[in-house]
Scaffold this active site. Structure first.
Site, PDB file in Angstrom:
ATOM      1  N   ARG A  92       0.870  -1.184   0.000  1.00 29.24           N
ATOM      2  CA  ARG A  92       0.000   0.000   0.000  1.00 29.24           C
ATOM      3  C   ARG A  92       0.903   1.228   0.000  1.00 29.24           C
ATOM      4  O   ARG A  92       1.331   1.695   1.041  1.00 29.24           O
ATOM      5  CB  ARG A  92      -0.902   0.003   1.233  1.00 29.24           C
ATOM      6  CG  ARG A  92      -1.773   1.255   1.368  1.00 29.24           C
ATOM      7  CD  ARG A  92      -2.552   1.211   2.683  1.00 29.24           C
ATOM      8  NE  ARG A  92      -3.302   2.423   2.906  1.00 29.24           N
ATOM      9  CZ  ARG A  92      -2.852   3.468   3.598  1.00 29.24           C
ATOM     10  NH1 ARG A  92      -1.630   3.443   4.117  1.00 29.24           N
ATOM     11  NH2 ARG A  92      -3.606   4.541   3.774  1.00 29.24           N
TER      12      ARG A  92
ATOM     13  N   SER B 281     -12.180  -3.344   3.807  1.00 34.54           N
ATOM     14  CA  SER B 281     -12.237  -2.498   4.995  1.00 34.54           C
ATOM     15  C   SER B 281     -13.686  -2.254   5.391  1.00 34.54           C
ATOM     16  O   SER B 281     -14.542  -2.011   4.530  1.00 34.54           O
ATOM     17  CB  SER B 281     -11.557  -1.154   4.729  1.00 34.54           C
ATOM     18  OG  SER B 281     -10.188  -1.331   4.431  1.00 34.54           O
TER      19      SER B 281
ATOM     20  N   LYS C 249      -3.587   7.397   8.325  1.00 31.66           N
ATOM     21  CA  LYS C 249      -4.819   7.569   7.561  1.00 31.66           C
ATOM     22  C   LYS C 249      -5.668   8.583   8.306  1.00 31.66           C
ATOM     23  O   LYS C 249      -6.452   8.239   9.196  1.00 31.66           O
ATOM     24  CB  LYS C 249      -5.551   6.225   7.405  1.00 31.66           C
ATOM     25  CG  LYS C 249      -6.634   6.238   6.333  1.00 31.66           C
ATOM     26  CD  LYS C 249      -7.086   4.814   6.038  1.00 31.66           C
ATOM     27  CE  LYS C 249      -8.225   4.664   5.076  1.00 31.66           C
ATOM     28  NZ  LYS C 249      -8.504   5.655   4.101  1.00 31.66           N
TER      29      LYS C 249
END
Length: 206
Positions: free
Chosen positions: A39, A108, A137
């Protein structure tokens, strides 16, 4: 699947402060990481693809699953083990159609409704969070303990917690029903990644 989720490392080159990306990842695998998710939020397509190919070789060497965040096309190109998508990415149902039934699909979720829909759409596991506040995040909203436990009870999919987890707070989550821990900064930010992963494995298996 539950065993693969135990110590789930999510990559972020920004955490490495100039250290070699592949050496850090290899050290984490040697230290006991059970799954890797690529990611790289700031990487352009070419760089992301190159990292995916190289990580595919590395994870095959150690027989560790490689999950690609969001980029279904790159996951298919490098023959990754699976894909993880968020609520704002390609719908999980469409991802499942693209990757087929044999690849791993992670989704998610932070509510019962999102988790149920993910299961219906073919998810193999859920990434639930943010468990605690996180700097990686910034738009992630915290999920209450009661909601996490209810997702586990009502949905029943293997579940990995993510968001602000570190060695100082994970014991607070031991009764949440989590099957594993997705970690970014608490491992990648450590000076000695190998030793940090050893500590994580000891902590989550006590």
């Amino acid at each position: 699947m539950k065993e693969k989720l135990e110590l789930y490392l999510v990559t972020d080159s920004d955490m490495l402060k100039g250290r070699d990306f592949y050496k850090v990842i290899e050290d984490s695998i040697k230290g006991g990481v059970t799954m890797i998710q690529l990611r790289e939020k700031d990487a352009l397509g070419k760089e992301f693809l190159e990292k995916a190919y190289n990580l595919r070789k590395l994870t095959k060497k150690y027989n560790i699953p490689l999950i690609i965040n969001d980029r279904v096309d790159i996951a298919l190109l490098v023959d990754a083990d699976g894909v993880h998508v968020g609520q704002k990415d390609i719908p999980a149902k469409e991802v499942r159609r693209l990757i087929g039934k044999d690849k791993i699909l992670g989704v998610s979720a932070r509510t019962i409704e999102e988790a149920m829909r993910a299961k219906e759409d073919g998810a193999d596991y859920l990434g639930v969070g943010a468990i605690f506040s996180t700097t990686t995040k910034l738009d992630a909203k915290n999920v209450k303990k009661e909601e996490v436990k209810k997702i586990k009870e009502d949905v029943g999919l293997p579940m990995v917690g993510i968001g602000g987890l570190n060695l100082g707070n994970i014991q607070k989550t031991f009764n949440y029903g989590l099957d594993g821990y997705a970690v970014i900064s608490a491992i990648l930010g450590a000076e000695d990644v190998y030793s940090e992963c050893i500590k994580w494995n000891k902590a989550i298996r006590e």
